[in-house]
Design an enzyme around this catalytic site. Sequence first.
Site, PDB file in Angstrom:
ATOM      1  N   SER A   8       0.833  -1.209   0.000  1.00  0.00           N
ATOM      2  CA  SER A   8       0.000   0.000   0.000  1.00  0.00           C
ATOM      3  C   SER A   8       0.864   1.254   0.000  1.00  0.00           C
ATOM      4  CB  SER A   8      -0.939   0.004   1.212  1.00  0.00           C
ATOM      5  OG  SER A   8      -0.190  -0.029   2.410  1.00  0.00           O
TER       6      SER A   8
ATOM      7  N   SER B  25       7.545   4.627  18.265  1.00  0.00           N
ATOM      8  CA  SER B  25       7.977   5.965  17.856  1.00  0.00           C
ATOM      9  C   SER B  25       8.166   6.859  19.069  1.00  0.00           C
ATOM     10  CB  SER B  25       6.883   6.557  16.959  1.00  0.00           C
ATOM     11  OG  SER B  25       7.076   7.941  16.785  1.00  0.00           O
TER      12      SER B  25
ATOM     13  N   TYR C 286      -2.478   8.642  14.649  1.00  0.00           N
ATOM     14  CA  TYR C 286      -1.274   7.847  14.375  1.00  0.00           C
ATOM     15  C   TYR C 286      -0.517   7.606  15.682  1.00  0.00           C
ATOM     16  CZ  TYR C 286       3.563   6.807  13.259  1.00  0.00           C
ATOM     17  OH  TYR C 286       4.818   6.229  13.247  1.00  0.00           O
TER      18      TYR C 286
ATOM     19  N   LYS D 289       0.187   4.019  18.024  1.00  0.00           N
ATOM     20  CA  LYS D 289       1.473   3.481  18.481  1.00  0.00           C
ATOM     21  C   LYS D 289       1.437   3.205  19.983  1.00  0.00           C
ATOM     22  CE  LYS D 289       3.634   3.263  14.666  1.00  0.00           C
ATOM     23  NZ  LYS D 289       4.032   1.974  14.111  1.00  0.00           N
TER      24      LYS D 289
ATOM     25  N   TYR E  62      11.614   4.739  17.631  1.00  0.00           N
ATOM     26  CA  TYR E  62      12.477   5.452  16.696  1.00  0.00           C
ATOM     27  C   TYR E  62      12.330   6.953  16.913  1.00  0.00           C
ATOM     28  CZ  TYR E  62      11.429   1.207  13.872  1.00  0.00           C
ATOM     29  OH  TYR E  62      11.207  -0.057  13.405  1.00  0.00           O
TER      30      TYR E  62
ATOM     31  N   ASN F 260       5.670  14.575   4.019  1.00  0.00           N
ATOM     32  CA  ASN F 260       5.281  15.207   5.287  1.00  0.00           C
ATOM     33  C   ASN F 260       6.500  15.560   6.110  1.00  0.00           C
ATOM     34  OD1 ASN F 260       2.408  14.644   4.986  1.00  0.00           O
ATOM     35  ND2 ASN F 260       3.009  12.501   5.237  1.00  0.00           N
TER      36      ASN F 260
HETATM   37  P1  NAD Z   1       6.646   2.688   5.135  1.00  0.00           P
HETATM   38  O1  NAD Z   1       5.291   3.185   4.815  1.00  0.00           O
HETATM   39  O2  NAD Z   1       7.728   2.910   4.153  1.00  0.00           O
HETATM   40  O3  NAD Z   1       6.586   1.124   5.476  1.00  0.00           O
HETATM   41  C1  NAD Z   1       5.432   0.499   6.008  1.00  0.00           C
HETATM   42  C2  NAD Z   1       5.125  -0.685   5.127  1.00  0.00           C
HETATM   43  O4  NAD Z   1       3.955  -1.354   5.610  1.00  0.00           O
HETATM   44  C3  NAD Z   1       4.826  -0.298   3.676  1.00  0.00           C
HETATM   45  O5  NAD Z   1       5.667  -1.077   2.837  1.00  0.00           O
HETATM   46  C4  NAD Z   1       3.346  -0.635   3.474  1.00  0.00           C
HETATM   47  O6  NAD Z   1       3.077  -1.052   2.150  1.00  0.00           O
HETATM   48  C5  NAD Z   1       3.153  -1.731   4.509  1.00  0.00           C
HETATM   49  N1  NAD Z   1       1.789  -1.870   5.033  1.00  0.00           N
HETATM   50  C6  NAD Z   1       0.976  -0.891   5.493  1.00  0.00           C
HETATM   51  N2  NAD Z   1      -0.180  -1.425   5.936  1.00  0.00           N
HETATM   52  C7  NAD Z   1      -0.079  -2.773   5.782  1.00  0.00           C
HETATM   53  C8  NAD Z   1      -0.946  -3.855   6.054  1.00  0.00           C
HETATM   54  N3  NAD Z   1      -2.165  -3.653   6.565  1.00  0.00           N
HETATM   55  N4  NAD Z   1      -0.529  -5.104   5.760  1.00  0.00           N
HETATM   56  C9  NAD Z   1       0.701  -5.323   5.202  1.00  0.00           C
HETATM   57  N5  NAD Z   1       1.551  -4.327   4.913  1.00  0.00           N
HETATM   58  C10 NAD Z   1       1.168  -3.067   5.207  1.00  0.00           C
HETATM   59  O7  NAD Z   1       7.063   3.302   6.564  1.00  0.00           O
HETATM   60  P2  NAD Z   1       8.444   3.265   7.318  1.00  0.00           P
HETATM   61  O8  NAD Z   1       8.934   4.654   7.410  1.00  0.00           O
HETATM   62  O9  NAD Z   1       9.319   2.212   6.787  1.00  0.00           O
HETATM   63  O10 NAD Z   1       7.932   2.870   8.763  1.00  0.00           O
HETATM   64  C11 NAD Z   1       7.924   1.531   9.229  1.00  0.00           C
HETATM   65  C12 NAD Z   1       7.304   1.500  10.618  1.00  0.00           C
HETATM   66  O11 NAD Z   1       8.037   2.352  11.491  1.00  0.00           O
HETATM   67  C13 NAD Z   1       5.851   1.982  10.656  1.00  0.00           C
HETATM   68  O12 NAD Z   1       5.141   1.194  11.593  1.00  0.00           O
HETATM   69  C14 NAD Z   1       5.986   3.403  11.168  1.00  0.00           C
HETATM   70  O13 NAD Z   1       4.830   3.825  11.836  1.00  0.00           O
HETATM   71  C15 NAD Z   1       7.159   3.272  12.124  1.00  0.00           C
HETATM   72  N6  NAD Z   1       7.859   4.540  12.343  1.00  0.00           N
HETATM   73  C16 NAD Z   1       8.325   5.247  11.277  1.00  0.00           C
HETATM   74  C17 NAD Z   1       8.971   6.469  11.476  1.00  0.00           C
HETATM   75  C18 NAD Z   1       9.465   7.279  10.295  1.00  0.00           C
HETATM   76  O14 NAD Z   1       9.754   8.452  10.462  1.00  0.00           O
HETATM   77  N7  NAD Z   1       9.619   6.710   9.104  1.00  0.00           N
HETATM   78  C19 NAD Z   1       9.136   6.961  12.777  1.00  0.00           C
HETATM   79  C20 NAD Z   1       8.673   6.202  13.852  1.00  0.00           C
HETATM   80  C21 NAD Z   1       8.038   4.987  13.625  1.00  0.00           C
HETATM   81  C1  UD1 Z   2       6.698  13.611  12.573  1.00  0.00           C
HETATM   82  C2  UD1 Z   2       5.397  13.263  13.260  1.00  0.00           C
HETATM   83  C3  UD1 Z   2       5.647  12.121  14.229  1.00  0.00           C
HETATM   84  C4  UD1 Z   2       6.263  10.941  13.500  1.00  0.00           C
HETATM   85  C5  UD1 Z   2       7.546  11.407  12.808  1.00  0.00           C
HETATM   86  C6  UD1 Z   2       8.192  10.328  12.017  1.00  0.00           C
HETATM   87  C7  UD1 Z   2       4.062  15.332  13.334  1.00  0.00           C
HETATM   88  C8  UD1 Z   2       3.481  16.369  14.217  1.00  0.00           C
HETATM   89  N1  UD1 Z   2       4.860  14.421  13.964  1.00  0.00           N
HETATM   90  O1  UD1 Z   2       7.651  13.992  13.546  1.00  0.00           O
HETATM   91  O2  UD1 Z   2       4.422  11.719  14.810  1.00  0.00           O
HETATM   92  O3  UD1 Z   2       6.566   9.898  14.410  1.00  0.00           O
HETATM   93  O4  UD1 Z   2       7.226  12.493  11.917  1.00  0.00           O
HETATM   94  O5  UD1 Z   2       7.461  10.030  10.873  1.00  0.00           O
HETATM   95  O6  UD1 Z   2       3.827  15.284  12.137  1.00  0.00           O
HETATM   96  N2  UD1 Z   2       9.439  20.743   9.321  1.00  0.00           N
HETATM   97  C9  UD1 Z   2       9.413  21.918   8.608  1.00  0.00           C
HETATM   98  N3  UD1 Z   2       8.910  21.895   7.322  1.00  0.00           N
HETATM   99  C10 UD1 Z   2       8.444  20.747   6.735  1.00  0.00           C
HETATM  100  C11 UD1 Z   2       8.491  19.535   7.482  1.00  0.00           C
HETATM  101  C12 UD1 Z   2       8.982  19.580   8.781  1.00  0.00           C
HETATM  102  O7  UD1 Z   2       9.822  22.971   9.101  1.00  0.00           O
HETATM  103  O8  UD1 Z   2       7.984  20.795   5.581  1.00  0.00           O
HETATM  104  C13 UD1 Z   2      10.008  20.770  10.693  1.00  0.00           C
HETATM  105  C14 UD1 Z   2       9.020  20.345  11.770  1.00  0.00           C
HETATM  106  O9  UD1 Z   2       8.304  21.431  12.257  1.00  0.00           O
HETATM  107  C15 UD1 Z   2       9.978  19.733  12.809  1.00  0.00           C
HETATM  108  C16 UD1 Z   2      11.107  19.138  11.971  1.00  0.00           C
HETATM  109  O10 UD1 Z   2      11.058  19.826  10.721  1.00  0.00           O
HETATM  110  O11 UD1 Z   2      10.512  20.723  13.632  1.00  0.00           O
HETATM  111  C17 UD1 Z   2      10.970  17.643  11.717  1.00  0.00           C
HETATM  112  O12 UD1 Z   2       9.677  17.380  11.172  1.00  0.00           O
HETATM  113  P1  UD1 Z   2       9.249  15.937  10.640  1.00  0.00           P
HETATM  114  O13 UD1 Z   2      10.298  15.414   9.735  1.00  0.00           O
HETATM  115  O14 UD1 Z   2       7.858  16.027  10.107  1.00  0.00           O
HETATM  116  O15 UD1 Z   2       9.292  15.023  11.949  1.00  0.00           O
HETATM  117  P2  UD1 Z   2       8.555  15.239  13.374  1.00  0.00           P
HETATM  118  O16 UD1 Z   2       7.692  16.430  13.398  1.00  0.00           O
HETATM  119  O17 UD1 Z   2       9.610  15.130  14.421  1.00  0.00           O
END
Ligand code: NAD
Ligand code: UD1
Length: 340
Positions: free
Chosen positions: A34, A124, A149, A153, A177, A198
Amino acid sequence: MKVFLTGGAGFIGSHTALVLVEAGHDVVVYDNLSNASRESLNRVERLTGGRIAFIEGDIRDGARLDRVFAESDIDAVIHFAGLKAVGESTEQPLAYYENNVAGTLTLCHAMDRANLRTLVFSSSATVYAESREMPLPEDAPTGRPTNPYGSSKLMIEWLLRDLQTADPRWSIALLRYFNPVGAHESGRIGEDPQGRPNNLLPFISQVAVGRLPELAVYGNDYSTRDGTGVRDYIHVMDLAAGHRAALDAIAGSAGLWTWNLGTGRGYSVLEMIRAFENVADREIAYRIAPRRPGDVAECWADASRAERDLGWRAERGLEEIMRDAWRWQRENPEGYRDAG
Ligand code: NAD
Ligand code: UD1
């Protein structure tokens, strides 16, 4: 070990798959694609010269998981699968609770039926309560998340804790993380957000490559050293190594452990822009915009527990993060859609 990676085709999962294959583990990826492309795993196979078994499937499909677990002798599960876009989660809360919380429940039931009780979960730093005290150790209070979200978690952490208390045979690692960024040093795999990113670093990279006109910096009036938000950015290859270390640590012993995976250092948004500019040798257009709702001023990890328990710590600094993020973006401006 034979390791089952839910969501293993995604950003963090694909880098972890690479590290596990290189360490000699058998890897089975289960992903509904997805938010990912099969191409990420093709590239991991080419980079490692190893094989990854791929199953297209959904964690909400318990009967399918039963069949898969019955057919393959899995030793441990790393559970990455889930939805992760904070803004989207406020618009579609049910989709987030269904994929993340109900999906995890279904997975745990299927694991239990298969006598498979070793689980590493992607949590997270978003579970922590807002705090003025930095860094955040694992026993800092958890909060009331500002979006579905984050709530999903925290609910999963509760669910897994209750499960392990009720049935102490389970072996569970909650990995919190901080901000995962960067890409494999080859530039062949990396983060491939669908639509408008994002998160900060993918946004900066897409401005650099000309896909987006400018970055909005969300607020410069926080009480931080330059007024912009401060975060703990961790290279995805360090994060992947942390999963391997956690898996080695918990396999074979029952219990529940929580580890922060961060660097222990915070950088501001403006510092991130400057570091990227230095590495990419080009200017990033940005403007100061209002604060983003739900953002905190500062957030970084106390990463000492992971170092003590796992012998793991993040090795890569900001320059390597920027170099690898930029190489991935430059060589794959459209992500995996540039397949080849
Ligand atoms: P990602 O979206 O790249 O990976 C998630 C994967 O899960 C995707 O490949 C998606 O296709 C798959 N998926 C989603 N729903 C599913 C379902 N119902 N069944 C099977 N597969 C499914 O995201 P990521 O950045 O690799 O994150 C991995 C995990 O780490 C997630 O749980 C995310 O919430 C967590 N996490 C990510 C961050 C971040 O900043 N990237 C930070 C903290 C925690
Ligand atoms: C965000 C999520 C958090 C999630 C994490 C990892 C929110 C409020 N929090 O964290 O729940 O676990 O991502 O996926 O969305 N920033 C800018 N301009 C941008 C994007 C970000 O200034 O276009 C700033 C933000 O205000 C922040 C920093 O950059 O100060 C990091 O942002 P981001 O990468 O989105 O991570 P988090 O906000 O820490």
